[in-house]
Design an enzyme around this catalytic site. Sequence first.
Site, PDB file in Angstrom:
ATOM      1  CE  LYS A 195      -1.897   2.938   2.037  1.00  0.00           C
ATOM      2  NZ  LYS A 195      -1.613   4.352   1.679  1.00  0.00           N
ATOM      3  CD  GLU A 208      12.996   0.603   8.025  1.00  0.00           C
ATOM      4  OE1 GLU A 208      12.708   1.198   6.978  1.00  0.00           O
ATOM      5  OE2 GLU A 208      13.699  -0.411   8.056  1.00  0.00           O
ATOM      6  CB  CYS A 256      13.158   9.164   7.985  1.00  0.00           C
ATOM      7  SG  CYS A 256      14.243   7.968   7.183  1.00  0.00           S
ATOM      8  CD  GLU A 296       9.589  13.115  11.328  1.00  0.00           C
ATOM      9  OE1 GLU A 296       8.438  12.685  11.473  1.00  0.00           O
ATOM     10  OE2 GLU A 296      10.494  12.465  10.775  1.00  0.00           O
TER      11      GLU A 296
HETATM   12  N1  LIG Z   1      12.632   5.523   9.698  1.00  0.00           N
HETATM   13  C1  LIG Z   1      12.574   5.489   8.385  1.00  0.00           C
HETATM   14  O1  LIG Z   1      13.245   4.701   7.723  1.00  0.00           O
HETATM   15  C2  LIG Z   1      11.676   6.443   7.651  1.00  0.00           C
HETATM   16  C3  LIG Z   1      11.855   6.595   6.280  1.00  0.00           C
HETATM   17  C4  LIG Z   1      11.046   7.504   5.589  1.00  0.00           C
HETATM   18  C5  LIG Z   1      10.056   8.207   6.236  1.00  0.00           C
HETATM   19  N2  LIG Z   1       9.893   8.031   7.561  1.00  0.00           N
HETATM   20  C6  LIG Z   1       8.871   8.800   8.265  1.00  0.00           C
HETATM   21  O2  LIG Z   1       7.689   8.875   7.475  1.00  0.00           O
HETATM   22  C7  LIG Z   1       6.986  10.089   7.742  1.00  0.00           C
HETATM   23  C8  LIG Z   1       6.591  10.741   6.437  1.00  0.00           C
HETATM   24  O3  LIG Z   1       5.852   9.845   5.656  1.00  0.00           O
HETATM   25  P1  LIG Z   1       4.263   9.851   5.593  1.00  0.00           P
HETATM   26  O4  LIG Z   1       3.751  11.220   5.888  1.00  0.00           O
HETATM   27  O5  LIG Z   1       3.870   9.169   4.348  1.00  0.00           O
HETATM   28  O6  LIG Z   1       3.899   8.924   6.830  1.00  0.00           O
HETATM   29  P2  LIG Z   1       2.452   8.436   7.261  1.00  0.00           P
HETATM   30  O7  LIG Z   1       2.632   7.698   8.541  1.00  0.00           O
HETATM   31  O8  LIG Z   1       1.464   9.533   7.206  1.00  0.00           O
HETATM   32  O9  LIG Z   1       2.028   7.434   6.102  1.00  0.00           O
HETATM   33  C9  LIG Z   1       2.785   6.296   5.797  1.00  0.00           C
HETATM   34  C10 LIG Z   1       1.889   5.255   5.171  1.00  0.00           C
HETATM   35  O10 LIG Z   1       0.982   4.763   6.154  1.00  0.00           O
HETATM   36  C11 LIG Z   1      -0.345   4.784   5.640  1.00  0.00           C
HETATM   37  N3  LIG Z   1      -1.262   4.906   6.767  1.00  0.00           N
HETATM   38  C12 LIG Z   1      -1.644   6.024   7.424  1.00  0.00           C
HETATM   39  N4  LIG Z   1      -2.475   5.717   8.448  1.00  0.00           N
HETATM   40  C13 LIG Z   1      -2.630   4.363   8.439  1.00  0.00           C
HETATM   41  C14 LIG Z   1      -3.360   3.436   9.231  1.00  0.00           C
HETATM   42  N5  LIG Z   1      -4.101   3.834  10.260  1.00  0.00           N
HETATM   43  N6  LIG Z   1      -3.287   2.130   8.921  1.00  0.00           N
HETATM   44  C15 LIG Z   1      -2.529   1.696   7.895  1.00  0.00           C
HETATM   45  N7  LIG Z   1      -1.824   2.524   7.102  1.00  0.00           N
HETATM   46  C16 LIG Z   1      -1.853   3.847   7.372  1.00  0.00           C
HETATM   47  C17 LIG Z   1      -0.323   5.953   4.673  1.00  0.00           C
HETATM   48  O11 LIG Z   1      -1.394   5.884   3.782  1.00  0.00           O
HETATM   49  C18 LIG Z   1       1.035   5.770   4.023  1.00  0.00           C
HETATM   50  O12 LIG Z   1       0.996   4.780   3.011  1.00  0.00           O
HETATM   51  C19 LIG Z   1       7.928  10.897   8.590  1.00  0.00           C
HETATM   52  O13 LIG Z   1       7.547  10.784   9.939  1.00  0.00           O
HETATM   53  C20 LIG Z   1       9.273  10.225   8.379  1.00  0.00           C
HETATM   54  O14 LIG Z   1      10.213  10.413   9.405  1.00  0.00           O
HETATM   55  C21 LIG Z   1      10.670   7.169   8.281  1.00  0.00           C
HETATM   56  O1  LIG Z   2      13.672   8.845   4.515  1.00  0.00           O
HETATM   57  C1  LIG Z   2      14.286   7.915   4.977  1.00  0.00           C
HETATM   58  C2  LIG Z   2      15.345   7.248   4.321  1.00  0.00           C
HETATM   59  C3  LIG Z   2      15.531   5.941   4.515  1.00  0.00           C
HETATM   60  C4  LIG Z   2      16.541   5.240   3.834  1.00  0.00           C
HETATM   61  C5  LIG Z   2      16.567   3.890   3.745  1.00  0.00           C
HETATM   62  O2  LIG Z   2      15.627   3.118   4.204  1.00  0.00           O
HETATM   63  C6  LIG Z   2      17.674   3.215   3.124  1.00  0.00           C
HETATM   64  O3  LIG Z   2      18.656   3.877   2.717  1.00  0.00           O
HETATM   65  O4  LIG Z   2      17.610   2.001   3.020  1.00  0.00           O
END
Ligand SMILES: NC(=O)c1ccc[n+]([C@@H]2O[C@H](COP(=O)([O-])OP(=O)(O)OC[C@H]3O[C@@H](n4cnc5c(N)ncnc54)[C@H](O)[C@@H]3O)[C@@H](O)[C@H]2O)c1
Ligand SMILES: O=C/C=C/C=C(\O)C(=O)O
Length: 486
Positions: free
Chosen positions: A178, A254, A288, A390
């Site tokens: 998804k 993550e 992230c 964040e």
């Molecule tokens: N740690 C990592 O590796 C990493 C990497 C990239 C992004 N991020 C984090 O992602 C965030 C930004 O991305 P975003 O805004 O798309 O995140 P988000 O949590 O809003 O959405 C992520 C995904 O989850 C889905 N989703 C939302 N609510 C849900 C629910 N209740 N049940 C199931 N699925 C659901 C969304 O549709 C989307 O596909 C930031 O907080 C960033 O730090 C973390």
């Molecule tokens: O935004 C977050 C970046 C994550 C990076 C990875 O998961 C990767 O380099 O494998």
Amino acid sequence: MKEFKHFINGEYVASASGKTFENRCPVDNSLIGPVHEAGEVEVDAAVRAAKAALSGPWSKLTQAQRTEMLNKVADRINERFDEFLEAECLDTGKPRSIASHIDIPRGAANFKAFSETLANHPTEGFRMDTPDGKGALNVGHRTPKGVIAVISPWNLPLLLMTFKVGPALACGNTVVVKPSEETPATTTLLGEVMNECGVPAGVFNVVHGFGPNSAGEFLTTHPLVNAITFTGETRTGEAIMRAASVGLRNISMECGGKNPGIVFADCDIEKAVEGTMRSAFVNCGQVCLGTERVYVERPIFEKFLSRMKEEVAKLRLGRPEDKEANFGPLVSLEHRDKVKYYYDLAREEGATIEIGGGIPDMGAELNDGAWIEPTIWTGLSDEARVIREEIFGPCCHIRPFDTEEEVIKLANDTDYGLACAIWTENSARAVRVAEQMEVGLAWVNSWFLRDLRTAFGGAKQSGIGREGGVHGLEFYTELKNICIKL
Ligand SMILES: NC(=O)c1ccc[n+]([C@@H]2O[C@H](COP(=O)([O-])OP(=O)(O)OC[C@H]3O[C@@H](n4cnc5c(N)ncnc54)[C@H](O)[C@@H]3O)[C@@H](O)[C@H]2O)c1
Ligand SMILES: O=C/C=C/C=C(\O)C(=O)O
């Protein structure tokens, strides 16, 4: 106009309900095309297809055959590089120069790296003594976990999705992905590639939609899903954990970060400026691992700040195809509202705005896009919300420090624990500080330098578990111990 359908059992299908939502390009808010929103019917069909595929031709492949197939997928992504690039840049607005160096090559590499890791991973074995003197052998045996739900975000859509789909498939699982509602394109395109490479129907499925009361929730609550791997916000991770608790399903998370950069006076200042610039501003700050809190040792504070401001002033905002541009818009107008809220909050919380702080005038053609100025603040209190929450935008706060002990405490004073970047030419200090950081990833004199054999994940509220290299094996396989009495 493009149209984004689900990819279920090897075919593109529309939603039975006819429900769609709009995919818009954040460069100018133009319509890319409608996206079909999955209801329970489509999610159920995708999960059932994935379940059935677990005992189909996919399960009969040897590991070497699976590896060969996934290598083909990687090669095919590279052959269709320009299409993936175009799709990613339309969805996100990011400069082609960035997506062509980071997103698309890593999308391909993620399929190669994990197959190779798996192929070279030894099996656990213990010989034990028994009272009859004949002994026994214990041998670890791994099998696929089953149907894996992959929930991915919008910031590095292809990269982050394949970072999970690659190892999941390498381990013999099947997946239902998804992707984020903001960025459906490259995941949809990957369906074509799977078919072209002979990946059996039902192994890779895609459903589109939102989170709550939509595809995300329907997928994570589906009882035939065996495990859920998620990248996104910490609060979303909590909701998914609740869903996964029913039926005691495994999760890999993550999540968000509020990552510190630590710049010691003995650093190579140009390296530190270059690295901090990238870590705060690449991908419009939507990484992230990005640095939102920068701590600089006092003797070089003024010099570092003024060099950063000079470099920010040189960032070139522009369309993805503009060869000079290295800074695109945020992913959506909605996300821009969130980042702008923090820009205004910073002002209210007493920040000095060193540069940026607002919405740029991009001219008539682009002013409807999700543009925002790269921004540096100083002078905020350590308790300010801008320092603690964040933002996920192109901004950082820069603050002086005096001692190593002080900066370790400041850097760790956060609910998050994803990454940090330490800048110093003193390697003993670098290791000493890195070892004390409460993070999953500590970079020294670098940032986002990735070796796919290494562990990836976050501490504290930045995640649960590690993926990457052999670490993904724990999540993507079931480890059985076979005890053979001799
Ligand atoms: N740690 C990592 O590796 C990493 C990497 C990239 C992004 N991020 C984090 O992602 C965030 C930004 O991305 P975003 O805004 O798309 O995140 P988000 O949590 O809003 O959405 C992520 C995904 O989850 C889905 N989703 C939302 N609510 C849900 C629910 N209740 N049940 C199931 N699925 C659901 C969304 O549709 C989307 O596909 C930031 O907080 C960033 O730090 C973390
Ligand atoms: O935004 C977050 C970046 C994550 C990076 C990875 O998961 C990767 O380099 O494998």
